[in-house]
Design a protein around this motif. Structure first.
Motif, short mmCIF file in Angstrom:
data_model
loop_
_atom_site.label_atom_id
_atom_site.label_comp_id
_atom_site.label_asym_id
_atom_site.label_seq_id
_atom_site.Cartn_x
_atom_site.Cartn_y
_atom_site.Cartn_z
N ARG A 1 77.88 47.13 25.81
CA ARG A 1 78.20 48.20 24.50
C ARG A 1 78.99 47.28 23.73
O ARG A 1 78.67 47.50 22.28
N ALA A 2 79.80 46.24 23.83
CA ALA A 2 80.78 45.48 23.18
C ALA A 2 79.69 44.41 22.15
O ALA A 2 79.80 44.46 21.02
N PHE A 3 78.79 43.67 22.95
CA PHE A 3 77.96 42.91 22.36
C PHE A 3 76.93 43.50 21.44
O PHE A 3 76.85 42.91 20.05
N LEU A 4 76.32 44.80 21.78
CA LEU A 4 75.40 45.45 20.83
C LEU A 4 76.28 45.89 19.52
O LEU A 4 75.58 46.33 18.38
N ALA A 5 77.60 46.11 19.70
CA ALA A 5 78.32 46.53 18.32
C ALA A 5 78.55 45.42 17.33
O ALA A 5 78.82 45.68 16.08
N LEU A 6 78.25 44.05 17.63
CA LEU A 6 78.56 42.89 16.91
C LEU A 6 77.38 42.78 15.92
O LEU A 6 76.45 43.12 16.14
N PRO A 7 77.98 42.16 14.63
CA PRO A 7 77.04 41.77 13.62
C PRO A 7 76.02 40.66 14.13
O PRO A 7 76.59 39.87 14.66
N TYR A 8 74.75 40.77 13.92
CA TYR A 8 73.71 39.79 14.16
C TYR A 8 73.57 38.44 13.01
O TYR A 8 73.56 39.02 11.91
#
Length: 253
Positions: A163-170
């Motif tokens: 969940r934390a990774f998916l919240a990061l900007p790509y």
């Protein structure tokens, strides 16, 4: 279909000489952990995809993905993370230099619940001197400018809450800045020493030019993100306010 605890993500390009043994080591290291393995074949030309298809036919935990044209390590990890089912993501490089035996210890630390990311720290490196030099310089520059308190942010071995990774900007090359990006979202990171091994087969795709100089623009962007972030910010909910509001009896006692 059951939801695994951990999704292991391996970006790989032309690593057919290293992947079979690496997959065997992961299976042994995580024998007691419910997991899946997503290998992203980044347009390999050495038979990696054929090998991965054959292994996946015999192992339901292996979920291979493939780029028709090379898209890079960050895009590979990002796409696999969006297809992963696990609560935690564990990343490691496809060249076999990261030791899967370290995974249970990193996963156990991550599951304590007080961190968003656990990063590996390669205290003893088994690379040639140009790679060691470029990595050392890059880590010092990033650490000084981003203050991410991570001695080896370039280590491919990491465990991060999905969940934390998916919240990061790509963005391309984001995998080099994961600790700083987690901190910018108000999360916490810790580093643990991990084993590092010589490359078994093939050659590295990274050198001084694409490891250090190519990341300067990204470094400025991450600096801006951290500067503009207001996280973590204290937030009171109605429930916590009620718990801390004294009752009339308490006020008069």
């Amino acid at each position: 279909m059951s939801v695994p605890l951990v999704s292991v993500i391996i970006p790989a390009r032309d690593e057919v000489g290293n992947l079979p043994a690496l997959l065997d080591e992961i299976a042994a290291a995580l024998a007691a952990v419910d997991h899946e393995v997503l290998v992203v074949d980044d347009a390999s030309r050495d038979g990696s995809w054929t090998m991965l298809q054959a292994r996946a036919a015999e192992d339901s935990r292996l979920r291979p993905l493939r780029h028709a044209e090379s898209a890079g390590q960050s895009t590979s990890v990002w796409q696999a993370a969006h297809r992963a089912r696990g609560e935690w993501l564990a990343t490691l490089d496809g060249d076999g230099q990261n030791d899967p035996a370290d995974l249970p210890r990193l996963i156990e630390r991550a599951r304590r619940g007080d961190v968003g990311l656990v990063a590996g720290h390669r205290t003893t490196r088994h690379d040639d001197w140009p790679k060691r030099l470029s990595s050392k310089v890059a880590n010092r520059v990033r650490g000084a400018l981003l203050k991410d308190a991570t001695p080896d942010t370039g280590c491919g071995l990491k465990v991060i809450h999905r969940r934390a990774f998916l919240a990061l900007p790509y963005f391309d090359h984001m995998h080099r800045f994961l600790p700083a990006l987690i901190l910018s979202q108000g999360g916490r990171c810790v580093s643990l020493p991990v084993n590092h091994r010589p490359r078994g087969a093939g050659r590295s795709h990274y050198g001084l030019n694409n490891r250090l100089w190519a990341g300067l623009l990204d470094l400025l962007g991450v600096m801006w993100l951290r500067h503009r972030s207001q996280l973590p910010a204290g937030l009171t909910t109605l429930e916590t306010a009620r718990r801390h509001t004294p009752t009339p009896q308490e006020e008069t006692s």
